[in-house]
Design an enzyme around this catalytic site. Sequence first.
Site, mmCIF file in Angstrom:
data_model
loop_
_atom_site.group_PDB
_atom_site.id
_atom_site.type_symbol
_atom_site.label_atom_id
_atom_site.label_comp_id
_atom_site.label_asym_id
_atom_site.label_seq_id
_atom_site.Cartn_x
_atom_site.Cartn_y
_atom_site.Cartn_z
ATOM 1 N N SER A 156 0.108 -8.379 4.490
ATOM 2 C CA SER A 156 1.054 -7.463 3.989
ATOM 3 C C SER A 156 1.869 -8.174 3.027
ATOM 4 O O SER A 156 1.281 -8.622 1.917
ATOM 5 C CB SER A 156 1.915 -6.785 5.143
ATOM 6 N N ARG A 225 13.800 0.887 10.045
ATOM 7 C CA ARG A 225 12.797 0.253 10.615
ATOM 8 C C ARG A 225 11.875 1.298 11.230
ATOM 9 O O ARG A 225 10.884 1.388 11.299
ATOM 10 C CB ARG A 225 13.421 -0.693 11.818
ATOM 11 N N ASP A 325 -5.786 1.420 8.423
ATOM 12 C CA ASP A 325 -4.530 1.060 7.766
ATOM 13 C C ASP A 325 -4.081 2.193 6.988
ATOM 14 O O ASP A 325 -4.707 2.410 5.739
ATOM 15 C CB ASP A 325 -4.541 -0.472 7.524
ATOM 16 N N HIS A 359 -1.768 -0.559 10.333
ATOM 17 C CA HIS A 359 -1.422 -1.665 9.308
ATOM 18 C C HIS A 359 -1.254 -2.774 10.295
ATOM 19 O O HIS A 359 -1.863 -3.978 10.227
ATOM 20 C CB HIS A 359 -0.321 -1.493 8.535
#
Length: 413
Positions: A156, A225, A325, A359
């Site tokens: 990432s 978040r 992902d 992901h």
Amino acid sequence: MTDTARPRQGRQAGRAERLVLFGADRPLRLECGRTLTDVPVVFERFGPPDASGADTVFVCHALTGDAHVTRHRPTDAPGWWESMVGPGRPIDTDRFQVVCANVLGGCSGTLGPAPADRDAVGEPFPQVTVADMVAVHRELLRRLGIGRLHAVVGGSLGGMQALEWLLRHPYDARRYGLIATSAQLTTDNLAFNAIGRAAIRSDPRFLDGGYRHGEGPDAGLGIARMIGHLTYMSGDSLQAKFARDRATPPHPAPGAPATAGVPAWGPFSVERYLEYQAEKLVARFDANSYLCLTSAMDLFDAFATPYEQVAEAAPDIRLFSFASDRLYGVEHSRHIVDRLAKAGAHAAHFHEDTSGAGHDAFLMEVPGYLDAVARWLAGPLPEETRAAPAACPFELSPHPGPGQGHRAAQESP
């Protein structure tokens, strides 16, 4: 000389170390044009000491990660990548020394925009980039006296750091592992980050970033978040885990105003899960760091500046992506492979299609993917991999001036 770093809240001390880098005679020049001196950096080392670097793997952490990538001993708090790093794991700490450092702009001991660092830097905290993060990593290795690395690996945002490192300083390591990452965010990626930052800025406690420690925009950071976490999971994994299952809504806070006829809380389990993820991050992360690091990801444009040395150095490059992902899927990795090929650099690509986790699969126990990483790190180097120059590989190199990267992007083929 290193000293023990103060552990963040909720984490055992482990073996975190702290160095202050970039003295007045060797300042850090950021891509934005500002300079920083006396930059504290917190890092951890795992496995057997290795000054040569030949058996050292540098791990670059993702957005909300830190230096504590795995445990040093059984009584430690778990690390964030124990599926990958540790004794007998793909990055085997019985064989490799592993170094992981908190990034510039974060909130786990390395200099960043959190309230504790504000007085040291002044306001506003400068815009940092992925290249700036790599510059700090390289200076740390220089100060530690570690030579050319066995590998640089990251997922990432960590993969962006590894890619930046590969393109600008390919002789620093023999291998580069880029996992679930991107060379340039899509408009969709940018939009999700923008919404998260808007949630933070709209929190009344944000105070234009001037909040005090413990009094920050917790609600806004929590919503950011929740938004981000949706992109880390696949739609199928959400459906399989929660479907339309119901859970008991939380009790309203004492004295909270009644919402006549309007439900304040939805009844679904997926809501409780996202609220839980928000609470976990708010307890350990800083809102200004979230803004800083997501902005750095947005600005990242890996192929905007020259990278001819990659073909000359011919390091062993491996990309890993996941079919499920939806954040940085296979198309992101294929783009990197194609751009490297146009420059004469070969990169192998392992595409994992058994995990539905999205992901976050790069952090999980996905056997085929983990086995592929292990085989790659333990395998022989390609014959064409060049020896490093005799000089120390981690000497500083100047950044292009402000804006030059964007002009290079327009001129590049």
